[in-house]
Design a protein around this motif. Structure first.
Motif, short mmCIF file in Angstrom:
data_model
loop_
_atom_site.label_atom_id
_atom_site.label_comp_id
_atom_site.label_asym_id
_atom_site.label_seq_id
_atom_site.Cartn_x
_atom_site.Cartn_y
_atom_site.Cartn_z
N UNK A 99 0.59 -1.20 0.13
CA UNK A 99 -0.10 -0.11 -0.20
C UNK A 99 0.78 1.05 -0.46
N UNK A 100 2.74 1.38 0.57
CA UNK A 100 2.71 2.43 0.86
C UNK A 100 3.39 2.70 -1.16
N UNK A 101 3.75 1.38 -1.29
CA UNK A 101 4.37 1.78 -2.42
C UNK A 101 3.94 1.61 -3.54
N UNK A 102 2.44 1.45 -3.41
CA UNK A 102 0.83 1.66 -4.24
C UNK A 102 1.14 3.40 -4.20
N UNK A 103 1.29 3.75 -3.13
CA UNK A 103 0.96 5.38 -2.67
C UNK A 103 1.65 6.34 -3.28
N UNK A 104 3.34 6.15 -3.07
CA UNK A 104 4.16 6.54 -4.15
C UNK A 104 4.09 5.99 -5.71
N UNK A 105 3.12 5.19 -6.11
CA UNK A 105 3.88 4.73 -7.66
C UNK A 105 3.08 6.22 -7.87
N UNK A 106 1.50 6.49 -7.67
CA UNK A 106 0.44 7.48 -7.47
C UNK A 106 0.89 8.55 -7.52
N UNK A 107 2.25 9.16 -6.93
CA UNK A 107 3.01 10.79 -7.91
C UNK A 107 2.71 10.98 -9.28
#
Ligand SMILES: [Mg+2]
Ligand SMILES: [Zn+2]
Length: 267
Positions: A72-80
């Motif tokens: 979920x943290x990785x997904x948040x980063x990818x969405x920037x």
């Protein structure tokens, strides 16, 4: 076939990039912190008493406690989102004829966030080196970030990361390793911690501050008191920066440096 050793030596250039608010249009740390509800943020007094890294360590413990997974943290980063035009700028520099440009990142984010975002945007291979705080998820899924180094000599920089020192070391190392002498260094950044490397640049190098951000404001306000030898190119987007770099190096031009009219700038 020509013997490679007979080819004339190409004059190489180094482009060093900050990451947060330069390549990505946000701060990776605060984006991840904002997964928490505001009333679950750690107290700001941690920042003042123990520093930003301790504050973020507390954020990661809280996320872990709230059962946010590494994914979920990785997904948040990818969405920037990228700063508009930066994916194109990075690819263009990387693909320049004769591999003329070496690209590096020097950032106070961390290895997990930066490699995750670059991978999501197909940019992993563009960079020669990435200098940032080492990070890992432990077996329990808690994120740990370590200081890149510990320094006290440079007063312009935080104790965990002096970007000027890193830049100087990289240039010296390339020189020792394969005799590379950069004919020009270009530094691209937005923040207070980008001033130190900018002041290390020589005459003929180029400092590229993001217009109206902290680095630009600092240079504009105090330039007469600074030993700043590099030229300055200010930019608002990667399209604008690419256009200005093409004006100084025609080999970068493939005829479409202008901002696309129809293509969306979001990834
Ligand atoms: Mg920045
Ligand atoms: Zn420094």
């Amino acid at each position: 076939m020509a013997n490679c050793k007979m080819l004339p030596r190409v004059s190489r250039r180094l482009v060093a990039f900050d990451f947060d608010c330069t390549v990505v249009d946000d701060n990776t740390d605060t984006v991840v912190r904002d997964l928490l509800p505001v009333d679950k943020f750690p107290s700001d007094t941690i920042i003042h008493k123990q520093g930003w890294q301790e504050y973020m360590a507390d954020v990661f413990r809280r996320l872990h406690k709230q059962c946010y997974s590494p994914q979920s943290i990785r997904d948040k980063i990818r969405g920037i989102p990228e700063v508009p035009g930066f994916v194109r700028l990075l690819k263009r520099l990387h693909q320049a004829p004769e591999n003329k440009y070496d690209l590096i990142i020097i950032s106070d984010s961390n290895t997990i966030f930066i490699t995750e975002w670059l991978e999501a945007h197909g940019l992993t291979n563009c960079f020669e080196s990435i200098f940032t705080n080492p990070a890992y998820f432990d077996n329990d899924g808690l994120l740990h970030v370590r200081p890149y180094h510990h320094q006290t000599e440079c007063k312009l920089s935080a104790s965990n990361l002096c970007k000027g020192k890193i830049l100087e070391h990289f240039v010296a190392k390339r020189n020792l390793r394969d005799n590379t002498q950069y004919e020009r260094i270009i530094y691209v950044g937005d923040g207070h911690n980008d001033l130190c490397p900018v002041l290390k640049l020589r005459q003929g190098d180029i400092a590229c501050p993001r217009r109206d951000f902290a680095l630009d404001k600092k240079i504009t306000a105090h330039r007469d008191k600074m030993d700043l030898r590099a030229d300055i190119i200010k930019w608002k987007s990667g399209f604008e920066l690419l256009k200005q770099l093409v004006e100084r190096d025609a080999t970068l031009d493939d005829g479409d440096a202008d901002e696309p009219k129809s293509e969306s700038t979001k990834q």
